[in-house]
Design a protein around this motif. Structure first.
Motif, PDB file in Angstrom:
ATOM      1  N   VAL A 533       0.776  -1.174  -0.094  1.00 11.39           N
ATOM      2  CA  VAL A 533      -0.069  -0.027   0.165  1.00 11.39           C
ATOM      3  C   VAL A 533       0.897   1.120  -0.147  1.00 11.39           C
ATOM      4  O   VAL A 533       0.561   2.291  -0.906  1.00 11.39           O
ATOM      5  N   TYR A 534       1.928   1.384   0.811  1.00 10.43           N
ATOM      6  CA  TYR A 534       2.729   2.392   0.676  1.00 10.43           C
ATOM      7  C   TYR A 534       3.489   2.562  -0.272  1.00 10.43           C
ATOM      8  O   TYR A 534       3.862   3.576  -0.853  1.00 10.43           O
ATOM      9  N   ARG A 535       3.886   1.601  -0.930  1.00  7.28           N
ATOM     10  CA  ARG A 535       4.708   1.573  -1.990  1.00  7.28           C
ATOM     11  C   ARG A 535       3.780   2.107  -3.339  1.00  7.28           C
ATOM     12  O   ARG A 535       4.214   3.026  -4.125  1.00  7.28           O
ATOM     13  N   GLN A 536       2.673   1.689  -3.438  1.00  9.44           N
ATOM     14  CA  GLN A 536       1.715   2.265  -4.487  1.00  9.44           C
ATOM     15  C   GLN A 536       1.366   3.756  -4.089  1.00  9.44           C
ATOM     16  O   GLN A 536       1.428   4.351  -5.296  1.00  9.44           O
ATOM     17  N   LEU A 537       1.097   4.190  -2.890  1.00  7.37           N
ATOM     18  CA  LEU A 537       0.645   5.386  -2.842  1.00  7.37           C
ATOM     19  C   LEU A 537       2.189   6.395  -2.915  1.00  7.37           C
ATOM     20  O   LEU A 537       2.138   7.518  -3.867  1.00  7.37           O
ATOM     21  N   SER A 693      -7.819  10.827 -11.828  1.00  4.71           N
ATOM     22  CA  SER A 693      -7.219   9.969 -10.877  1.00  4.71           C
ATOM     23  C   SER A 693      -6.484   8.919 -11.691  1.00  4.71           C
ATOM     24  O   SER A 693      -6.808   8.476 -12.983  1.00  4.71           O
ATOM     25  N   MET A 694      -5.435   8.493 -11.220  1.00  3.08           N
ATOM     26  CA  MET A 694      -4.704   7.127 -11.757  1.00  3.08           C
ATOM     27  C   MET A 694      -5.532   5.761 -11.494  1.00  3.08           C
ATOM     28  O   MET A 694      -4.878   4.876 -11.888  1.00  3.08           O
ATOM     29  N   HIS A 695      -6.627   5.771 -11.156  1.00  5.88           N
ATOM     30  CA  HIS A 695      -7.383   4.647 -11.082  1.00  5.88           C
ATOM     31  C   HIS A 695      -7.898   4.580 -12.535  1.00  5.88           C
ATOM     32  O   HIS A 695      -8.530   3.512 -12.781  1.00  5.88           O
ATOM     33  N   GLN A 696      -7.912   5.688 -13.188  1.00  6.43           N
ATOM     34  CA  GLN A 696      -8.199   5.420 -14.837  1.00  6.43           C
ATOM     35  C   GLN A 696      -7.259   5.626 -15.716  1.00  6.43           C
ATOM     36  O   GLN A 696      -6.155   6.486 -15.350  1.00  6.43           O
ATOM     37  N   TYR A 831      -1.799 -12.630  -3.530  1.00  3.54           N
ATOM     38  CA  TYR A 831      -2.949 -12.576  -4.447  1.00  3.54           C
ATOM     39  C   TYR A 831      -3.940 -11.632  -3.880  1.00  3.54           C
ATOM     40  O   TYR A 831      -4.542 -10.917  -4.535  1.00  3.54           O
ATOM     41  N   ALA A 832      -3.960 -11.165  -2.309  1.00  2.46           N
ATOM     42  CA  ALA A 832      -4.904 -10.262  -1.938  1.00  2.46           C
ATOM     43  C   ALA A 832      -4.336  -9.082  -2.245  1.00  2.46           C
ATOM     44  O   ALA A 832      -5.222  -8.066  -2.881  1.00  2.46           O
ATOM     45  N   MET A 833      -3.085  -8.673  -2.507  1.00  2.00           N
ATOM     46  CA  MET A 833      -2.765  -7.187  -2.732  1.00  2.00           C
ATOM     47  C   MET A 833      -2.567  -7.096  -4.418  1.00  2.00           C
ATOM     48  O   MET A 833      -3.126  -6.105  -4.927  1.00  2.00           O
ATOM     49  N   GLN A 838      -5.553  -4.012  -8.667  1.00  2.00           N
ATOM     50  CA  GLN A 838      -6.341  -3.991 -10.087  1.00  2.00           C
ATOM     51  C   GLN A 838      -7.336  -2.620 -10.299  1.00  2.00           C
ATOM     52  O   GLN A 838      -7.609  -2.297 -11.207  1.00  2.00           O
ATOM     53  N   ASP A 839      -7.571  -1.851  -8.949  1.00  2.00           N
ATOM     54  CA  ASP A 839      -8.259  -0.826  -8.928  1.00  2.00           C
ATOM     55  C   ASP A 839      -7.570   0.528  -9.621  1.00  2.00           C
ATOM     56  O   ASP A 839      -8.020   1.458  -9.852  1.00  2.00           O
ATOM     57  N   PHE A 840      -6.276   0.054  -9.764  1.00  2.00           N
ATOM     58  CA  PHE A 840      -5.456   1.305 -10.331  1.00  2.00           C
ATOM     59  C   PHE A 840      -5.007   1.031 -11.752  1.00  2.00           C
ATOM     60  O   PHE A 840      -4.492  -0.265 -11.986  1.00  2.00           O
ATOM     61  N   ALA A 841      -5.220   2.053 -12.606  1.00  2.00           N
ATOM     62  CA  ALA A 841      -4.751   1.654 -13.903  1.00  2.00           C
ATOM     63  C   ALA A 841      -3.298   1.839 -14.072  1.00  2.00           C
ATOM     64  O   ALA A 841      -2.582   1.289 -14.964  1.00  2.00           O
ATOM     65  N   TYR A 842      -2.792   2.625 -13.093  1.00  2.00           N
ATOM     66  CA  TYR A 842      -1.374   2.631 -13.113  1.00  2.00           C
ATOM     67  C   TYR A 842      -0.760   2.241 -11.717  1.00  2.00           C
ATOM     68  O   TYR A 842      -1.043   2.729 -10.838  1.00  2.00           O
ATOM     69  N   LYS A 843       0.093   1.160 -11.747  1.00  2.00           N
ATOM     70  CA  LYS A 843       0.165   0.445 -10.465  1.00  2.00           C
ATOM     71  C   LYS A 843       1.778   0.039 -10.465  1.00  2.00           C
ATOM     72  O   LYS A 843       2.340  -0.286 -11.515  1.00  2.00           O
ATOM     73  N   ILE A 844       2.253  -0.338  -9.315  1.00  2.00           N
ATOM     74  CA  ILE A 844       3.518  -0.972  -9.280  1.00  2.00           C
ATOM     75  C   ILE A 844       3.421  -2.277  -9.433  1.00  2.00           C
ATOM     76  O   ILE A 844       2.458  -3.039  -9.287  1.00  2.00           O
ATOM     77  N   ASP A 845       4.732  -3.084  -9.514  1.00  2.00           N
ATOM     78  CA  ASP A 845       4.815  -4.410  -9.584  1.00  2.00           C
ATOM     79  C   ASP A 845       5.087  -4.859  -8.230  1.00  2.00           C
ATOM     80  O   ASP A 845       6.061  -4.324  -7.496  1.00  2.00           O
TER      81      ASP A 845
END
Length: 885
Positions: A533-537, A693-696, A831-833, A838-845
């Motif tokens: 979560v912190y890495r994504q933020l 938003s980066m969700h899209q 799996y959970a993370m 998936q809610d973010f269009a732009y996300k970390i690996d």
């Protein structure tokens, strides 16, 4: 005098006397005494005592069975005296084992406090809009469409939609609408306030929604134009203790409004929050289905199914919207459908909006039901970890109470009595932990309210079903957490206990190992989740967004300057601290104007396809002020009068229209929906930037040349921010009587992800609490293990073992469990993370080192927890260790 060893110890004789009558004892006492003397001479007095007791028990077993069966057949009932006795013994045992008791209470208290905080949050989120009297029959009508491959999902519906449904379908009892008025400067006498929560509503608004009117008639307060209803707080802000009814307010450019009612403040658990409700007849609305929109709510008649109304939507579209589709797209409704396009309406239960709706143009940002699931699961996990601690420490300490159980059984206690005894101890610990937990909640509640953006009070735990639910839950937790120790301890056989066979069995503890592993699976999983979560933020906040959001100051409400706005912009641009200035109604972060227009490439092969795209109005200073770069072509310029018929597009729009070199191509704008078309030439292509938003994914964007004075943006270069703000405020005051308001673009950008930041902070806190609870249990188990192996440690040290080898000996078993937990937790957390990302269009690996770091932290925490007891045991004087045995 005879030697003392010729007679068995007094306590052993008393044990025998408890079994029965003197005649029985006389039959066996002589033989036992002779054996006792023999054992003293051969194996020593200590072992002779235990052989004496065990032989007596063996000889008297038939008598013991008979007495036991008599007690089992006797009626077992509770009495106040019995309960008092259970609690008294439980209290004495808890006081006797202070360290284990403290660890149990603190671990359970932290778990219960966390659960109480989460329960407050979850119950509040689930309560949204359920207070309305007609909540089960109120639905919001939203618009859904698929046009040229682009999905349209908006919370609005056309202005005529609600009244049409009431007129055409008998199952619809009523409809009400409201429209957000945006920000207004509201004045009364010499006072003016910036109001961001103003709505204009239909006259039956207070009849549909259960927001009580304190003054005024709910059926008439909003009938006349230029009438307004204030909330109780707003009424006091403007009129103090005066009666506001009949008083007037100036609402922005809409003129004078007469106060006709005062309503209660809108409850916090509502998906809209307004401070003022003006009459819908005070504003002009375009009576169209596709190029206008308001928030529309319908009330169904009792017994009428929403499914039946949904089945009427195709008929409604064909009857009322076909003509507008012909005007807007230039094709018939049948041709529109044949192209694969769609148009319709969705009816959302009002109770689902807050947690299940994420549409374009929502009234305000909603929450997400997935966070309810996440926090509920966290609460269950934390409580599970706390209960596991209790069970672990209880079973671990059982060896110390094994003799007590054996003696109690020998003296005639039945298993049922022992079970209730141990359960009473468990329940007593749980309720003591509950009292500590409530104290913890009271201490942290102010900080928790600030973090969760809620307004909870400690009294929230005492209202409605909460208090009975908490007490019942604690009783169940106490019974469940204490059930295994109770049944486990009460099942001991006296002979096995007194032979010492139980103590040896405690060292294996497969169930205890399983529970410890489960604790660390939860802890490691939450550590991994927190890191992700912190890495994504961090990724969102530091990703190149295509514009420079730093050092950009936004001045609000510049539209109130009217015709003076452009001159004011030019005046500010001359300041030495200001690099550039633009009239920026459209901003890529925070509150902003927005629009959608229809476009059609000129000369394309498919002249029936119209693309609905986002549009901005910008001036020639917009791109340099915000640091947006051109990929092709040029910016707008005053040197080109023809730019009034020019547009800029972003790279996503160029790709959507199928152009590699868009400059020079032309677009037809069909944005007004009345059949009017205007041709624009593309003069430049800007590099993609995140204006949503980066969700899209970055959407296509078309920018017209024309200033929008809703707000201003200044690129500044100074270290004296307070001095610049003071200068700007002085210049503002010289031009306007309205409040001076500002914000920084980077702060507005970060607020877009405020919900994720809040979740990340809460997740981190809960993860930390889970680890703390797990460590408390591990500390207690390490203490128990060190006590159990005192003699072994002493022997090893006598034989030359070092302190390090002893510490390693005591630590390795726990480390094995942590390693197993890492192996189990890693794929589950991945799996959970992955699902969350998936809610973010732009996300970390999610990289391998996240799992390695979480595992390292878990091992380090476990080592630190265990090492204190291990080192203490390793440093103990071996003489003292051996003597203690």
């Amino acid at each position: 005098m005879k030697p003392t060893h010729r007679h068995p110890p007094t306590w052993a004789q008393k044990l025998l006397e408890a079994f029965g009558d003197p005649n029985t004892l006389e039959e066996v006492q002589g033989d036992l005494l002779e054996l006792y003397v023999h054992w003293v001479e051969t194996v020593g007095e200590r072992k002779a005592r235990w052989r004496y007791v065990l032989s007596a028990l063996k000889l008297l077993r038939p008598l013991a069975k008979r007495r036991s069966s008599e007690q089992y057949t006797a009626p077992f009932s509770f009495s106040p005296e019995m309960i008092r006795n259970y609690l008294k013994i439980a209290w004495r045992n808890l006081v006797l084992h202070k360290a284990f008791t403290a660890i149990n209470i603190v671990g359970l208290a932290v778990g219960l406090a966390t659960c109480l905080l989460i329960v407050l949050f979850v119950t509040h989120e689930l309560s949204y809009d359920r207070y309305h009297a007609k909540a089960d029959r109120i639905f919001r009508m939203t618009t859904y469409g698929l046009v040229s491959g682009k999905e349209i999902k908006t919370a609005y519906s056309g202005v005529p939609a609600g009244p049409t449904l009431v007129h055409d379908y008998a199952g619809v009892e009523a409809t009400t609408r409201f429209d957000q008025a945006g920000t207004h400067i509201v004045k009364h006498n010499h006072d003016s306030f910036k109001e961001e929560h103003v709505a204009f509503a239909d006259s039956n608004f207070f009849d549909v929604f259960s927001i009580s009117l304190l003054k005024g008639n709910p059926k008439t307060v909003l009938i006349e134009p230029n009438t307004i209803v204030l909330t109780e707080t707003s009424a006091k802000k403007y009129f103090g203790e005066q009666d506001p009814i009949g008083q007037t307010l100036t609402v922005g450019e809409r003129g004078l409004f007469r106060v006709t009612g005062v309503c209660q403040d809108v409850p916090s658990n509502t998906h809209f929050h307004y401070d003022m409700f003006g009459s819908m007849r005070s504003i002009e609305l375009r009576n169209t289905w596709l190029n206008s929109g308001v928030y529309t709510y319908i009330v169904l008649r009792p017994g009428y199914s929403i499914a039946e109304l949904k089945s009427k939507i195709p008929e409604l579209v064909r009857k009322h919207i076909g003509t507008e589709i012909q005007q807007l797209f230039g094709i018939s409704l049948d041709e529109f459908y044949r192209k694969g396009d769609e148009l319709g309406f969705v009816f959302q239960p009002i109770t689902d909006i807050h947690l299940h709706s994420d549409l374009e143009s929502e009234v305000e940002p909603n929450s997400d039901v997935k966070y309810i699931y996440i926090f509920s699961i966290i609460a269950v996990f934390i409580l599970l970890v706390a209960c596991i601690n209790f069970m672990n420490l209880s079973t671990a300490g059982s060896a110390g109470r094994a003799k007590e159980v054996g003696i109690r059984k020998v003296l005639g206690s039945i298993q049922q009595q022992l079970i209730w005894q141990f359960l009473s101890e468990s329940v007593l610990v749980t309720f003591m932990a509950l009292l500590v937990a409530i104290g913890m909640v009271a201490l942290v509640l102010p900080s928790y309210n600030q973090l969760s953006d809620k307004q909870f009070g400690i009294t929230s735990l005492l209202t409605g079903w909460m208090l009975p639910g908490i007490l019942l839950s604690c009783l169940l937790i106490g019974l469940l957490a204490g059930s295994y120790p109770a049944f486990f301890l009460s099942a001991f056989k006296p002979v096995s206990v007194l032979k010492g066979q139980i103590r040896a069995g405690f060292r294996s503890g497969w169930l205890r190992n399983t529970l410890v592993t489960t604790q660390f699976v939860v802890s490691i999983g939450m550590i991994i989740g927190t890191l992700v979560v912190y890495r994504q933020l961090h990724f969102i906040q530091n990703k190149k967004v295509g514009f420079d959001k730093d050092q950009v100051l936004v001045l609000h409400d510049s539209y109130t300057l009217g015709a003076k706005g452009k001159a004011f912009r030019d005046e500010l641009a001359k300041l030495s601290q200001v690099v550039n200035a633009t009239q920026a109604g459209y901003l890529p972060a925070g509150a902003s104007n927005n629009a959608n227009d229809g476009f059609q490439p000129d000369g394309g092969s498919d002249q029936s396809t119209i693309y609905r795209e986002k549009t901005y109005y910008i001036d020639e200073n917009y791109l340099p002020t915000l640091g947006i770069h051109l990929a092709q072509g040029r910016n707008f310029s005053k040197a080109f009068p023809s730019d009034s018929a020019a547009v800029l597009i972003n790279e996503a729009a160029a790709k959507r229209f199928g152009w590699k070199t868009p400059v020079g191509h032309r677009l037809w704008s069909v944005g007004n929906g009345q059949g009017n078309r205007r041709l624009y030439t593309i003069v430049g292509v800007v590099k993609d930037f995140h204006f949503e938003s980066m969700h899209q994914q970055i959407a296509p964007l078309v920018m017209y040349y024309g200033a929008d004075n809703y707000q201003m943006a200044l690129r500044i270069r100074t270290t004296d921010i307070p001095g610049l703000l003071k200068t700007l405020e002085q210049k503002w005051r010289a031009q306007s009587d309205n409040p001076f308001a500002y914000s920084f673009l980077n702060e507005r950008f970060n607020r877009i992800y405020q919900s994720e930041q809040r979740v990340g902070q809460l997740f981190g806190i809960f993860a930390g609490l889970t680890v703390i609870i797990s460590c408390l249990g591990l500390f207690g188990l390490a203490m128990f293990t060190a006590q159990q192996r005192t003699k072994e440690i002493g022997v090893r040290k006598v034989l030359g073992a070092s302190v390090g080898s002893v510490v390693a000996l005591l630590s390795k078993d726990f480390l094995k469990l942590v390693v197993v937990a890492i192996i189990i937790a890693s794929p589950l957390a991945w799996y959970a993370m992955s699902r969350w990302l998936q809610d973010f269009a732009y996300k970390i690996d999610i990289e391998w080192w996240v799992f390695a770091l979480a595992g390292f932290l878990a091992i380090a925490i476990a080592l630190l927890t265990v090492s204190f007891q291990s080192i203490k045991a390793a440093l103990m004087n071996p003489v003292k260790s051996l003597r203690s045995e």
